[in-house]
Write a protein that holds these residues in place. Structure first.
Motif, PDB file in Angstrom:
ATOM      1  N   MET A  59     -29.752  18.274  -5.977  1.00  0.00           N
ATOM      2  CA  MET A  59     -28.810  19.354  -6.290  1.00  0.00           C
ATOM      3  C   MET A  59     -27.434  18.746  -6.572  1.00  0.00           C
ATOM      4  SD  MET A  59     -29.141  22.716  -6.475  1.00  0.00           S
ATOM      5  CE  MET A  59     -30.334  23.404  -5.350  1.00  0.00           C
ATOM      6  N   ALA A  60     -27.073  17.725  -5.818  1.00  0.00           N
ATOM      7  CA  ALA A  60     -25.782  17.068  -6.034  1.00  0.00           C
ATOM      8  C   ALA A  60     -25.848  16.114  -7.234  1.00  0.00           C
ATOM      9  CB  ALA A  60     -25.366  16.309  -4.768  1.00  0.00           C
ATOM     10  N   GLU A  61     -26.820  15.222  -7.235  1.00  0.00           N
ATOM     11  CA  GLU A  61     -26.874  14.158  -8.242  1.00  0.00           C
ATOM     12  C   GLU A  61     -27.199  14.672  -9.637  1.00  0.00           C
ATOM     13  OE1 GLU A  61     -28.688  10.567  -5.440  1.00  0.00           O
ATOM     14  OE2 GLU A  61     -29.693  11.120  -7.304  1.00  0.00           O
ATOM     15  N   ARG A  62     -28.187  15.561  -9.714  1.00  0.00           N
ATOM     16  CA  ARG A  62     -28.672  15.975 -11.032  1.00  0.00           C
ATOM     17  C   ARG A  62     -28.061  17.292 -11.470  1.00  0.00           C
ATOM     18  NH1 ARG A  62     -31.693  12.059 -13.773  1.00  0.00           N
ATOM     19  NH2 ARG A  62     -33.287  13.509 -14.469  1.00  0.00           N
ATOM     20  N   ALA A  63     -27.918  18.237 -10.543  1.00  0.00           N
ATOM     21  CA  ALA A  63     -27.378  19.540 -10.929  1.00  0.00           C
ATOM     22  C   ALA A  63     -25.854  19.563 -10.829  1.00  0.00           C
ATOM     23  CB  ALA A  63     -27.995  20.639 -10.070  1.00  0.00           C
ATOM     24  N   GLY A  64     -25.278  18.529 -10.223  1.00  0.00           N
ATOM     25  CA  GLY A  64     -23.820  18.498 -10.102  1.00  0.00           C
ATOM     26  C   GLY A  64     -23.297  19.494  -9.090  1.00  0.00           C
ATOM     27  N   LEU A  65     -24.160  19.978  -8.197  1.00  0.00           N
ATOM     28  CA  LEU A  65     -23.738  20.972  -7.218  1.00  0.00           C
ATOM     29  C   LEU A  65     -23.726  20.369  -5.818  1.00  0.00           C
ATOM     30  CD1 LEU A  65     -25.808  24.060  -8.480  1.00  0.00           C
ATOM     31  CD2 LEU A  65     -23.391  23.567  -8.881  1.00  0.00           C
ATOM     32  N   ALA A  66     -22.626  19.713  -5.498  1.00  0.00           N
ATOM     33  CA  ALA A  66     -22.478  19.181  -4.147  1.00  0.00           C
ATOM     34  C   ALA A  66     -21.501  20.082  -3.405  1.00  0.00           C
ATOM     35  CB  ALA A  66     -21.953  17.749  -4.194  1.00  0.00           C
ATOM     36  N   ASP A  67     -21.696  20.204  -2.109  1.00  0.00           N
ATOM     37  CA  ASP A  67     -20.762  20.971  -1.279  1.00  0.00           C
ATOM     38  C   ASP A  67     -20.529  22.383  -1.772  1.00  0.00           C
ATOM     39  OD1 ASP A  67     -20.326  18.641   0.257  1.00  0.00           O
ATOM     40  OD2 ASP A  67     -18.926  17.923  -1.258  1.00  0.00           O
ATOM     41  N   VAL A  68     -21.572  23.020  -2.277  1.00  0.00           N
ATOM     42  CA  VAL A  68     -21.398  24.430  -2.628  1.00  0.00           C
ATOM     43  C   VAL A  68     -22.301  25.256  -1.727  1.00  0.00           C
ATOM     44  CG1 VAL A  68     -20.746  24.010  -5.020  1.00  0.00           C
ATOM     45  CG2 VAL A  68     -23.153  24.352  -4.448  1.00  0.00           C
ATOM     46  N   ARG A  69     -21.890  26.510  -1.511  1.00  0.00           N
ATOM     47  CA  ARG A  69     -22.682  27.425  -0.698  1.00  0.00           C
ATOM     48  C   ARG A  69     -23.862  27.886  -1.541  1.00  0.00           C
ATOM     49  NH1 ARG A  69     -22.482  33.238   0.270  1.00  0.00           N
ATOM     50  NH2 ARG A  69     -21.022  33.462  -1.435  1.00  0.00           N
ATOM     51  N   ILE A  70     -25.045  27.519  -1.152  1.00  0.00           N
ATOM     52  CA  ILE A  70     -26.209  27.844  -1.961  1.00  0.00           C
ATOM     53  C   ILE A  70     -27.386  28.107  -1.025  1.00  0.00           C
ATOM     54  CG2 ILE A  70     -27.056  25.481  -2.259  1.00  0.00           C
ATOM     55  CD1 ILE A  70     -27.328  26.171  -5.260  1.00  0.00           C
ATOM     56  N   HIS A  71     -28.180  29.108  -1.342  1.00  0.00           N
ATOM     57  CA  HIS A  71     -29.407  29.340  -0.583  1.00  0.00           C
ATOM     58  C   HIS A  71     -30.513  28.525  -1.231  1.00  0.00           C
ATOM     59  CE1 HIS A  71     -32.781  31.395   1.352  1.00  0.00           C
ATOM     60  NE2 HIS A  71     -33.342  31.356   0.159  1.00  0.00           N
ATOM     61  N   LEU A  72     -31.180  27.682  -0.435  1.00  0.00           N
ATOM     62  CA  LEU A  72     -32.193  26.783  -0.986  1.00  0.00           C
ATOM     63  C   LEU A  72     -33.485  26.957  -0.204  1.00  0.00           C
ATOM     64  CD1 LEU A  72     -32.219  24.530  -3.181  1.00  0.00           C
ATOM     65  CD2 LEU A  72     -31.704  22.905  -1.371  1.00  0.00           C
ATOM     66  N   GLU A  73     -34.585  27.235  -0.910  1.00  0.00           N
ATOM     67  CA  GLU A  73     -35.873  27.363  -0.225  1.00  0.00           C
ATOM     68  C   GLU A  73     -36.974  26.769  -1.071  1.00  0.00           C
ATOM     69  OE1 GLU A  73     -36.118  31.743   0.070  1.00  0.00           O
ATOM     70  OE2 GLU A  73     -37.760  31.652  -1.379  1.00  0.00           O
ATOM     71  N   GLN A  74     -38.040  26.350  -0.398  1.00  0.00           N
ATOM     72  CA  GLN A  74     -39.161  25.791  -1.153  1.00  0.00           C
ATOM     73  C   GLN A  74     -39.849  26.918  -1.916  1.00  0.00           C
ATOM     74  OE1 GLN A  74     -43.217  23.942   0.127  1.00  0.00           O
ATOM     75  NE2 GLN A  74     -41.651  22.537   0.841  1.00  0.00           N
ATOM     76  N   LEU A  75     -40.153  26.654  -3.180  1.00  0.00           N
ATOM     77  CA  LEU A  75     -40.775  27.678  -4.018  1.00  0.00           C
ATOM     78  C   LEU A  75     -42.288  27.504  -4.028  1.00  0.00           C
ATOM     79  CD1 LEU A  75     -40.621  29.930  -6.203  1.00  0.00           C
ATOM     80  CD2 LEU A  75     -40.163  28.125  -7.880  1.00  0.00           C
ATOM     81  N   GLN A  76     -42.774  26.429  -4.598  1.00  0.00           N
ATOM     82  CA  GLN A  76     -44.212  26.213  -4.734  1.00  0.00           C
ATOM     83  C   GLN A  76     -44.412  24.779  -5.202  1.00  0.00           C
ATOM     84  OE1 GLN A  76     -46.212  29.412  -6.939  1.00  0.00           O
ATOM     85  NE2 GLN A  76     -47.846  27.981  -7.453  1.00  0.00           N
ATOM     86  N   THR A  77     -45.629  24.260  -5.030  1.00  0.00           N
ATOM     87  CA  THR A  77     -45.935  22.903  -5.457  1.00  0.00           C
ATOM     88  C   THR A  77     -46.925  22.941  -6.607  1.00  0.00           C
ATOM     89  OG1 THR A  77     -45.422  22.055  -3.281  1.00  0.00           O
ATOM     90  CG2 THR A  77     -46.814  20.669  -4.664  1.00  0.00           C
ATOM     91  N   TYR A  78     -46.634  22.153  -7.619  1.00  0.00           N
ATOM     92  CA  TYR A  78     -47.405  22.145  -8.860  1.00  0.00           C
ATOM     93  C   TYR A  78     -48.039  20.774  -9.002  1.00  0.00           C
ATOM     94  CZ  TYR A  78     -44.660  26.329  -9.611  1.00  0.00           C
ATOM     95  OH  TYR A  78     -44.094  27.576  -9.456  1.00  0.00           O
ATOM     96  N   GLY A  79     -49.340  20.742  -9.260  1.00  0.00           N
ATOM     97  CA  GLY A  79     -49.968  19.428  -9.241  1.00  0.00           C
ATOM     98  C   GLY A  79     -51.131  19.233 -10.173  1.00  0.00           C
ATOM     99  N   TYR A  80     -51.238  20.019 -11.261  1.00  0.00           N
ATOM    100  CA  TYR A  80     -52.429  19.764 -12.078  1.00  0.00           C
ATOM    101  C   TYR A  80     -52.280  18.424 -12.779  1.00  0.00           C
ATOM    102  CZ  TYR A  80     -49.769  21.885 -15.915  1.00  0.00           C
ATOM    103  OH  TYR A  80     -48.813  22.177 -16.847  1.00  0.00           O
ATOM    104  N   PRO A  81     -53.416  17.777 -13.058  1.00  0.00           N
ATOM    105  CA  PRO A  81     -53.386  16.348 -13.391  1.00  0.00           C
ATOM    106  C   PRO A  81     -52.546  15.988 -14.621  1.00  0.00           C
ATOM    107  CG  PRO A  81     -55.585  16.981 -12.723  1.00  0.00           C
ATOM    108  CD  PRO A  81     -54.783  18.249 -12.800  1.00  0.00           C
TER     109      PRO A  81
END
Lengths: 224, 224
Positions: A59-81
């Motif tokens: 979120m910080a490195e790639r999205a450029g969003l460090a130190d911001v108030r954000i709700h973060l939760e796991q969504l789902q895992t994707y794994g088809y070959p």
């Protein structure tokens, strides 16, 4: 027994409400595969980091969003070959919900309205599907949880909250009915002593989010 | 860039209602680490299989549940670095909900009441936490979806459905109120032309599950 080893990535669906539209953070790819297509910001997890730690780092490195108030939760895992043409990658998607944030300082990262993004021709990997799953999760969570407030500033009016519901659900809601429901829901909204005229009309009371996680009673979407 | 590669497993939380108790399928470990402890049935995904395919394969191979009617959904992914002392393993947990099934033919696989399992001393890895997350998911889904019927035989009475709610939630519910709510929920229950006296009382009407996935209105748990 030999255990197959795979790359594991984290991909971020970050949603906000900007200029009266539901927007997601997109990453513009500038190398193959999918050169020029949009993708979700993300990256590979490191050997020593837990999944939520990787999500926050990206979120910080790639999205450029460090130190911001954000709700973060796991969504789902994707794994088809074959989801990544380079190698087998299992991706753990995270959903972030944020109030309107400044534009990113990175040229590759842009807030884009989700209806444009979903209909854009070139999406990398299975990121269109992950985005749609994230949008549906957000829509459903607004029914049963107090998460709509994650899209609002710390203090907000009932009309501002209603606009969040209307924009995320893509519908319009009856203002009086909405007001009655959200102010009647247990510990959803805490009135402050302040009012505002920033909506343009009469002074409206400002609220902050209460400590309820579940909305009781729930706010159900109007049925199609 | 060098990409770290990890083992990815699927672990199964399989819940059913047996003998008036909420039960989970346990796997008795017979080798280190955690020799003699209970664990969830599971295994590593293969390089050519999608996650739901791996979950179904392991449901057959490890849990001994092939060709059974079972609701299977992804629960959550667990990936902190030391969760397996042998190597870094990211585990994608699946939740299965099933009507009462015969005992497994495998000596290592046993249905056990979840309240015993949760309090048993020796649990392998983070499987106690995964089991608890699965139980909470099931409890919450009974509020907003028609999934309680996944614990019932294809035709069931309202009293049998109520027992599912009572056992999964660990509470008792007012029979009349429950009857009114579930028969009033849109497309939840379809009456058949049949009745049964298997509950022991007067002939009770048999229902089958309707096509509603979401329960409207929801059935909320009594508050603590």
């Amino acid at each position: 027994m030999s255990v197959p080893r795979l790359a594991v990535s984290v991909d971020l669906v970050v949603l906000t409400v900007r200029e009266q539209r539901l927007c997601a953070l997109r990453w513009r790819r500038d190398r193959p595969p999918y050169d020029g297509a949009w993708s979700l910001p993300g990256g590979f997890i490191q050997l020593d980091e837990d999944l939520p730690v990787a999500a926050s780092r990206l979120m910080a490195e790639r999205a450029g969003l460090a130190d911001v108030r954000i709700h973060l939760e796991q969504l789902q895992t994707y794994g088809y070959p074959d989801r990544d043409p380079r190698q087998r990658v299992v991706s753990v998607a995270y959903l972030g919900l944020a109030p309107d944030l400044p534009a990113s300082s990175r040229a590759q990262v842009l807030w884009t309205a989700v209806d444009e993004l979903v209909h854009e021709d070139r999406a990398a990997f299975d990121h269109r599907r992950i985005l749609c799953d994230g949008m549906e999760r957000a829509r459903a969570k607004l029914e049963y949880t107090s998460l709509a407030a994650a899209f609002c500033p710390p203090e907000f009016t009932v009309a501002e909250l209603r606009r969040v519901y209307e924009i995320v659900w893509g519908t319009s809601l009856d203002p009086r009915n909405f007001h009655r429901k959200v102010t009647g829901a247990d510990r959803f909204l805490i009135p402050t002593e302040q009012t505002t005229t920033r909506d343009g009309g009469r002074p409206a009371r400002l609220y902050r989010r209460g400590d309820a996680e579940q909305l009781r009673p729930p706010m159900l979407r109007p049925r199609a």
